[in-house]
Scaffold this motif. Structure first.
Motif, PDB file in Angstrom:
ATOM      1  N   ASN A  75      39.981  41.505  24.043  1.00  0.00           N
ATOM      2  CA  ASN A  75      41.036  42.466  24.378  1.00  0.00           C
ATOM      3  C   ASN A  75      41.463  43.332  23.198  1.00  0.00           C
ATOM      4  OD1 ASN A  75      41.304  41.204  27.100  1.00  0.00           O
ATOM      5  ND2 ASN A  75      42.043  39.481  25.879  1.00  0.00           N
ATOM      6  N   ARG A  83      35.863  43.190  31.140  1.00  0.00           N
ATOM      7  CA  ARG A  83      37.287  43.318  30.794  1.00  0.00           C
ATOM      8  C   ARG A  83      37.711  44.764  30.602  1.00  0.00           C
ATOM      9  NH1 ARG A  83      38.926  39.405  27.567  1.00  0.00           N
ATOM     10  NH2 ARG A  83      37.165  38.167  28.304  1.00  0.00           N
ATOM     11  N   ARG A 112      39.558  46.455  33.415  1.00  0.00           N
ATOM     12  CA  ARG A 112      40.990  46.192  33.566  1.00  0.00           C
ATOM     13  C   ARG A 112      41.833  47.233  32.842  1.00  0.00           C
ATOM     14  NH1 ARG A 112      44.906  43.539  30.633  1.00  0.00           N
ATOM     15  NH2 ARG A 112      46.611  42.720  31.920  1.00  0.00           N
ATOM     16  N   ILE A 122      43.334  48.625  36.911  1.00  0.00           N
ATOM     17  CA  ILE A 122      43.570  47.216  37.234  1.00  0.00           C
ATOM     18  C   ILE A 122      43.152  46.886  38.665  1.00  0.00           C
ATOM     19  CG2 ILE A 122      45.358  45.465  37.558  1.00  0.00           C
ATOM     20  CD1 ILE A 122      46.817  46.559  35.178  1.00  0.00           C
ATOM     21  N   PHE A 180      39.468  46.575  38.770  1.00  0.00           N
ATOM     22  CA  PHE A 180      39.105  45.351  38.044  1.00  0.00           C
ATOM     23  C   PHE A 180      39.239  44.124  38.930  1.00  0.00           C
ATOM     24  CE2 PHE A 180      40.823  41.752  35.499  1.00  0.00           C
ATOM     25  CZ  PHE A 180      39.693  41.447  34.765  1.00  0.00           C
ATOM     26  N   GLU A 181      40.308  44.053  39.677  1.00  0.00           N
ATOM     27  CA  GLU A 181      40.566  42.875  40.509  1.00  0.00           C
ATOM     28  C   GLU A 181      39.587  42.750  41.670  1.00  0.00           C
ATOM     29  OE1 GLU A 181      44.678  43.385  41.493  1.00  0.00           O
ATOM     30  OE2 GLU A 181      45.368  42.426  39.624  1.00  0.00           O
ATOM     31  N   GLN A 212      43.122  35.325  32.221  1.00  0.00           N
ATOM     32  CA  GLN A 212      44.088  35.731  33.239  1.00  0.00           C
ATOM     33  C   GLN A 212      45.363  34.898  33.145  1.00  0.00           C
ATOM     34  OE1 GLN A 212      42.574  35.586  37.228  1.00  0.00           O
ATOM     35  NE2 GLN A 212      44.210  36.884  38.044  1.00  0.00           N
TER      36      GLN A 212
END
Length: 336
Positions: free
Chosen positions: A121, A236, A239, A243, A246-247, A266
């Protein structure tokens, strides 16, 4: 986890092979061996470094023992917080080293190391190593095609979208490797907000990852294939840019992609990694290099008679060194 155990076994085979050939264990298996190796490197090559520029280059390029040892530690438990921090420290070191190493190419050759940073991240590296201000990459390598697509997404630059997609389509019409094809297709899928296609690409990339040559040594190559940090990073990245998209993207089902690491991410709200190991005071300059603000990569044309655009590694090194000094001065002025 099967692949964690496999990595550990391969790692220990490598250290044992080193001992049989050379009489010492490398990479290290214990903290004592690690400290001994670092101290020896420091005393031989770094203790007397006075020139600031040479000091910056030498510290980053030589104090790299953590690159193997950190993963060995993290995989033994496995400890996902430690793994996140190891990814941060190792990817940051590789990126700093790349920024200071002439390669005859533009800034896009850092792409895989950038993906490693995404896996913990650390998305701020984009602004430093793939800055918006630089013109779109003009080359035909998959790294350059992908960087253009990435910048469309990250900087939300609609003016680059049409040209970047056209270059991607042209690239995909040629004979390319499976890895190159699906890296490019993944970023095209993100632009098109196609979660199904993105999921397929990640699955294909895991298979392609096993066919790639990642390192010089046979054991090294097998070790890298146990954990595909770059694919975690690409996953990643979705995201950061969307978002909801991403989900909807499915985890790839492959041993090199560790679902439990993503579950941990998560659960812990996708934390940015930090240094997992800080050097002692004698080597504190290395800590300062990690703490300093990242320089922004610039390009230049060093040859008057050639139209070759490459990274300006001297500017990067000089700026990084100045940033370390600036941080040190701020600490002197305000030690608390």
């Amino acid at each position: 986890m099967k692949n964690a155990k496999k990595f550990i076994s391969l790692y220990e085979d490598k250290t044992d092979e080193s001992f049989q050939k050379w009489g010492y264990y490398y990479p290290p298996k214990t903290w004592d061996e690690f400290y001994a190796w670092e101290n020896d490197t420091f005393e031989k090559y770094l203790a007397d470094k006075e020139d600031d520029i040479k000091k910056t280059k030498s510290y980053v390029s030589l104090l790299d023992t953590t690159n193997d040892f950190g993963f060995y530690l993290a995989f033994q438990q496995p400890n996902y917080e430690l793994l996140n921090n190891v990814l941060y420290q190792t990817s940051r070191q590789k990126l700093l080293n790349s920024g200071m190493t002439a390669s005859g190419t533009d800034h896009c050759n850092v792409l895989l190391n950038v993906f490693d940073a995404f896996a913990c991240n650390d998305f701020g590296v984009i602004d430093a190593f793939l800055p918006k201000a630089l013109s779109p990459a003009k080359g035909q390598f998959y790294t350059q095609i992908t960087v253009n697509l990435l910048k469309v997404l990250y900087y939300k630059d609609a003016s680059l979208k049409t040209d970047s997609l056209q270059k991607a389509e042209k690239f995909l019409s040629k004979k390319v490797t499976r890895w190159e094809k699906y890296v490019v297709l993944y970023f095209v899928a993100l632009i098109n907000q196609d979660s199904t296609e993105a999921s397929i690409c990640l699955q294909e990339l895991c298979a392609a990852y096993q066919k790639m040559q990642h390192a010089l040594g046979k054991l090294d190559n097998k070790m890298v294939k146990c954990f595909a940090a770059e694919i975690h990073g690409m996953y990643r990245f979705a995201r950061v840019i969307d978002i909801e998209l991403f989900e909807k993207i499915a985890y790839p089902e492959h041993p090199c992609f560790w679902e439990k690491f993503e579950v941990w991410q998560q659960k812990n709200k996708f934390p940015k990694g930090v240094l997992f190991y800080k050097r002692p005071q004698a080597m504190d300059y290395m800590n300062k290099l990690f703490e300093a603000d990242l320089p922004t990569v610039t390009l230049h044309s060093p040859y008057a008679d050639k139209k070759i655009i490459v990274k300006d590694v001297e500017n990067f090194t000089r700026t990084l060194t100045e940033n370390v000094k600036s941080r040190q001065q701020k600490f002197v002025d305000n030690p608390h």
